[in-house]
Design a protein around this motif. Structure first.
Motif: not given
Length: 381
Positions: A221-228, A341-350
């Motif tokens: 829910a955060s604005l600003g700049q957040h890295i995945i 990053f403030k929040g949740a990141i699921g499985e990352i696929q590259f």
């Protein structure tokens, strides 16, 4: 709106946030004007313009966010720390700063970008403290380094080298796709936006001149700049090199940096380019996000949101190598502990190829099996 710090500590906070502590940096160069961190004054050719504590804190705020325009409201939150003050007060303080610079130099130092905010007009160069070299510790470090290199050579080259943060455990699955996920079943990377991030040392995540794609689930829910995810070398002195997939003011964005030009991305001859999509994700809901990069094709950068194509950009201006020796970070910039990053990141696929729209749609249809619910205050990490 972020952590609030007492005004007396603001200058030290901003320096340390960029890795520029007062222990190793004594000043900043704004073109030909020098800002002395000790005396809090601007200097040129022996002439000095002292700054007040508030003006100096405002200047450091612009330095710390020098790649991002700051609105008057954002500056109020950073500099005045929640004290209610009008936009006119911010404008007046900006005017005071400009006059201090103009008293020494005619060159514009602070720009007002219409509709976006205030931004430094040119890159800031750092003036580090020079110290005499004590050779004995260096010899000891060299000996230790030789031992480390020897042990490193014995490590199996097929195994990923993973550095875990205090809160997170990472599993890496390799094949046609490299998957990065929390070791705890059904849990996402649940990041607090303050000090949580994950580092992965794996050469397979490096990109030279080829195509690649990234796919994951995010909730914030955060604005600003957040890295995945970020895999770039940047030291704010030399060229930038690598890639970063991130959220900027709630929208998905990508940066490609091939090391050909200035490190300051706003300059015409910079080594990096921003690509800002129209995909808004900062609504505190789970979203599947993906980007595919066909580097030698017009409109080869394609953003996807929840399985649907969103927007496209031309990457052909960045044909150089993105390869660098930095680790990939999840939830933070690779070179600095910012953009958390403030929040949740699921499985990352590259993938080292371009994903098709149908592949991305199928991934979205499978759904997200990871979350942070029922996992305690730290979100399961």
């Amino acid at each position: 709106m972020g952590i609030r710090y007492p005004l007396m500590y603001m200058d030290k906070f901003f320096m340390e946030e960029k890795g520029l502590s007062l222990d190793n940096c004594k000043g900043l160069w704004f073109g030909t004007v020098y800002a002395d961190l000790n005396t809090k004054s601007l200097i040129k050719d022996g002439e000095q313009q002292p700054l007040s504590e508030l003006s100096f804190t405002l200047l450091l705020a612009l330095v710390e966010h020098q790649n991002t325009p700051l609105t008057a409201e954002q500056l109020q939150d950073i500099v005045w720390q929640g004290v209610i003050t009008g936009n006119e007060n911010v404008k007046q303080r900006i005017s005071i700063l400009r006059k201090a610079f103009q008293a020494l130099d005619d060159q514009e130092q602070i720009k007002n970008i219409r509709g976006k905010g205030y931004l430094l007009a040119q890159p800031v160069k750092l003036d580090y403290i020079k110290s005499e070299i004590n050779w004995q510790p260096l010899f000891m470090c060299a000996a230790m380094l030789l031992v480390v290199l020897f042990l490193w050579s014995l490590w199996p080259t097929t195994q990923s080298k993973v550095l875990k943060s205090e809160q997170s455990q990472l599993s890496v699955f390799q094949g046609e796709v490299i998957s990065l996920a929390n070791k705890k079943a059904n849990l996402a990377f649940c990041l607090d936006g303050f000090d949580d991030y994950v580092e992965v040392f794996d050469d397979n995540l490096d990109v030279h001149k080829g195509d690649f794609s990234l796919s994951t689930w995010v909730k914030t829910a955060s604005l600003g700049q957040h890295i995945i995810v970020d895999k770039r070398f940047e030291d704010q002195v030399s060229d930038v090199q690598g890639y970063v997939f991130y959220i900027d003011d709630g929208y998905l964005a990508l940066q490609l940096a091939d090391g050909d030009g200035s490190w300051y991305c706003q300059e015409p001859d910079s080594s990096c380019t921003f690509y800002d999509s129209k995909a808004f994700v900062a609504d505190d809901q789970w979203h599947h996000v993906a980007v595919s990069i066909d580097r030698d094709r017009n409109k080869g950068i394609r953003f996807y949101l929840d399985g649907q194509f969103n927007s496209a950009f031309d990457p052909t201006g960045r044909q150089g190598s993105l390869s660098n020796e930095m680790p990939l970070r999840i939830g933070s910039r690779s070179s600095f502990k910012t953009g958390l990053f403030k929040g949740a990141i699921g499985e990352i696929q590259f993938y080292h190829r371009v994903l098709t729209p149908s592949e991305i749609k199928r991934t979205h249809q499978k759904g997200n099996v990871r979350s942070c619910s029922g996992s305690g205050n730290k979100g399961g990490i």
